[in-house]
Design an enzyme around this catalytic site. Sequence first.
Site, PDB file in Angstrom:
ATOM      1  CG  PHE A 146      -1.810   1.281   1.183  1.00 23.66           C
ATOM      2  CD1 PHE A 146      -2.941   1.312   0.399  1.00 23.66           C
ATOM      3  CD2 PHE A 146      -1.462   2.407   1.907  1.00 23.66           C
ATOM      4  CE1 PHE A 146      -3.731   2.452   0.333  1.00 23.66           C
ATOM      5  CE2 PHE A 146      -2.241   3.554   1.853  1.00 23.66           C
ATOM      6  CZ  PHE A 146      -3.380   3.579   1.070  1.00 23.66           C
ATOM      7  CG  ASP A 231       5.911   4.000   1.479  1.00 21.49           C
ATOM      8  OD1 ASP A 231       5.884   4.760   2.465  1.00 21.49           O
ATOM      9  OD2 ASP A 231       4.925   3.819   0.737  1.00 21.49           O
ATOM     10  CE  LYS A 260      -0.299   7.276   6.362  1.00 17.93           C
ATOM     11  NZ  LYS A 260      -1.523   7.985   5.963  1.00 17.93           N
TER      12      LYS A 260
END
Length: 405
Positions: A146, A231, A260
């Site tokens: 994801f 990531d 984030k």
Amino acid sequence: MTTHPERSSAELIEVEDAKLAHNYHPLPVVVAEAEGAWVRDVEGRRYLDMLAGYSALNFGHRNPVLIEAAHRQLDRLTLTSRAFHNDRLAGFAEQLADLTGLDMTLPMNTGAEAVESGIKLARKWAYEVKGVAQDQANIVVAEGNFHGRTTTIVSFSDDPVARTNFGPFTPGFRSVPYDDLAAMEAAIDENTAAVLIEPIQGEAGVLIPSDGYLAGVRELTRRHNVLFIADEIQSGLGRTGTTLAVEHEGVQPDLLLLGKALGGGIVPVSAVVGRREVVRVLGPGQHGSTFGGNPLAAAVGSAVVGLLETGEFQQRAKDLGAVLTERLGALVGRGVLGYRSRGLWAGVDIDPEIGTGREVSKLLMAEGVLVKDTHGSTIRLAPPLSISEEDLRTAIDSLERVLSR
């Protein structure tokens, strides 16, 4: 301007259902206030936040250090665009380089933008430095990944919800099983620009690879002259007990994707941080963002890095992670089929006979604890790193009660 009287949770949810795109399926709680690890809904009910905005709130809601940094900057300057320099961006780039051990930063806003930017950098490097024939570059990715939901990113997703009816898809990606070095090496050829993986797959249920996998990826990519892109948008910035999840195996990627928590839960901030010879392939006009690297984002991002420089939050994630692991281990066979955890991050597989992940999330919401399901009967736990041990134990006590019903 039309004003509305204060409305109930039910009324607000009804308006959202009618007026907002249905691209999310939130739990039926309407948050109005928050501080630390706690939130309060419009009726005044308190809930313990065990999701922390999918790790965007690593330092808690309205962390006073970050709020103060934002207030100071709001009184001075918020946006210039990159048409001009601003007085906060250089310091932010220096701090990120020092924190990660890398050289240069490409500032963006959202996690998906960081991923897209990393892909563009890798392709340009492949053509201009590695010598790959034009339009022949490929990137190796992992199944179950994801990385976001833009058109290019869903092109290499194997989640049917993310992919169905969004084609045609962007070519140039090869997917191999996660945690399988042999499959990865078989997929790499002379046209491979990069390997792009999550050091821990969050959306897939906090899947942690075997010991040696990340070091193996680093060795493979070096041997084949391929970039290693990590990531760390969810796994990074203290979540797993280290600043970065790759540090558990002592490896350093060529490009690091952050987001984030980098914005402290205040503004969207993301970045690609990388080796100079890779990031330097970009020239003026070849990539950009009006808001990327804006003064407010840089000020908040600098304050986030400052919190991490002390090591306090990494140590809290490590220490409280041990408590979380112990408590979850005691629930195996008592409603929990299994779990995976690292630091203050866990994927918990609930016995399907008890309920789906969403059903269990609703039961926990009734107990005053907010979590979110992922696939099937799996829930994710990712509380703010500022949570107290008492509150953490309270949350697991609630899970234990829900499972014993």
